[in-house]
Design a protein around this motif. Sequence first.
Motif, PDB file in Angstrom:
ATOM      1  N   ILE A  39       1.071  -1.311   0.025  1.00  0.00           N
ATOM      2  CA  ILE A  39      -0.015  -0.545  -0.178  1.00  0.00           C
ATOM      3  C   ILE A  39       0.359   0.974  -0.067  1.00  0.00           C
ATOM      4  O   ILE A  39       0.637   2.005  -0.892  1.00  0.00           O
ATOM      5  N   SER A  40       1.836   0.770   0.288  1.00  0.00           N
ATOM      6  CA  SER A  40       2.779   2.155   0.882  1.00  0.00           C
ATOM      7  C   SER A  40       3.628   2.589  -0.431  1.00  0.00           C
ATOM      8  O   SER A  40       3.479   3.883  -0.807  1.00  0.00           O
ATOM      9  N   LYS A  41       3.942   1.381  -0.714  1.00  0.00           N
ATOM     10  CA  LYS A  41       3.911   1.693  -2.094  1.00  0.00           C
ATOM     11  C   LYS A  41       3.280   2.176  -3.543  1.00  0.00           C
ATOM     12  O   LYS A  41       3.888   2.737  -4.646  1.00  0.00           O
ATOM     13  N   VAL A  42       2.340   2.011  -3.781  1.00  0.00           N
ATOM     14  CA  VAL A  42       1.497   1.614  -4.430  1.00  0.00           C
ATOM     15  C   VAL A  42       1.064   3.612  -4.513  1.00  0.00           C
ATOM     16  O   VAL A  42       0.467   4.442  -4.911  1.00  0.00           O
ATOM     17  N   GLY A  69       2.783  10.380  -9.788  1.00  0.00           N
ATOM     18  CA  GLY A  69       2.288   9.838 -11.521  1.00  0.00           C
ATOM     19  C   GLY A  69       2.276   9.577 -12.439  1.00  0.00           C
ATOM     20  O   GLY A  69       1.642   9.030 -13.222  1.00  0.00           O
ATOM     21  N   GLU A  70       3.127   7.903 -11.396  1.00  0.00           N
ATOM     22  CA  GLU A  70       4.019   6.764 -12.322  1.00  0.00           C
ATOM     23  C   GLU A  70       2.782   5.722 -12.773  1.00  0.00           C
ATOM     24  O   GLU A  70       2.640   4.840 -14.042  1.00  0.00           O
ATOM     25  N   MET A  71       1.557   6.084 -11.844  1.00  0.00           N
ATOM     26  CA  MET A  71       0.361   5.224 -12.348  1.00  0.00           C
ATOM     27  C   MET A  71      -0.865   6.057 -12.687  1.00  0.00           C
ATOM     28  O   MET A  71      -0.920   7.517 -11.686  1.00  0.00           O
ATOM     29  N   ASP A  72      -1.866   5.820 -13.085  1.00  0.00           N
ATOM     30  CA  ASP A  72      -2.908   6.340 -13.618  1.00  0.00           C
ATOM     31  C   ASP A  72      -4.225   5.921 -12.458  1.00  0.00           C
ATOM     32  O   ASP A  72      -3.663   4.710 -11.720  1.00  0.00           O
TER      33      ASP A  72
END
Length: 188
Positions: free
Chosen positions: A14-17, A24-27
Amino acid sequence: MNNSNRTIDLANEISKVLALAESGEMDPQTIADTLEGIEGMMEDKFDASMSVIRDFEANKKKCKEEAARLSERSKHWDRQAFNLKKYLLECLRASGRKSFKTATNTFSVKKGSLSLEIVDEDALPDDFVNSQTQIVNEIDKEKIKKILSENLKAIEALQEKGADVPPELLNAIPGAKVVRGEETLSVR
């Protein structure tokens, strides 16, 4: 993504996500879906752990109850042994004997132990009395704790904002301080 199902690994995921989301690396939809899946697994793990904790606490309670029951049972046997010894002493006295031998035991009337009883403290000679004056300081701990707790909360609030802490807050009452204990888990 790590495929571990350990609770701590899920928490780290969760922390990594969240870090990827901030960068901004994930939509947003991928972030939401990923967090929903991980959090669902964590909910199951936390609930299962809480179930085990409740079992442990129930077992602890049973052990305390059993210890109390056994302690009372032990006192019962102490009373029984004391009463029987008292009865045997009465029998020895009634027979006019100071001792009685059997093949395996020797029963004897033993003199009572000496103990001191002060019947009039004022009549005792000065050689046997030490007089002392004692100063007793009564500290208003609740008042001190209240003031220092409020100061600590103010200090923590300033630190969270990144502001400087005024020196008068750091040493509000010389000679005393409040200390925040370790974090604990609260479950409702």
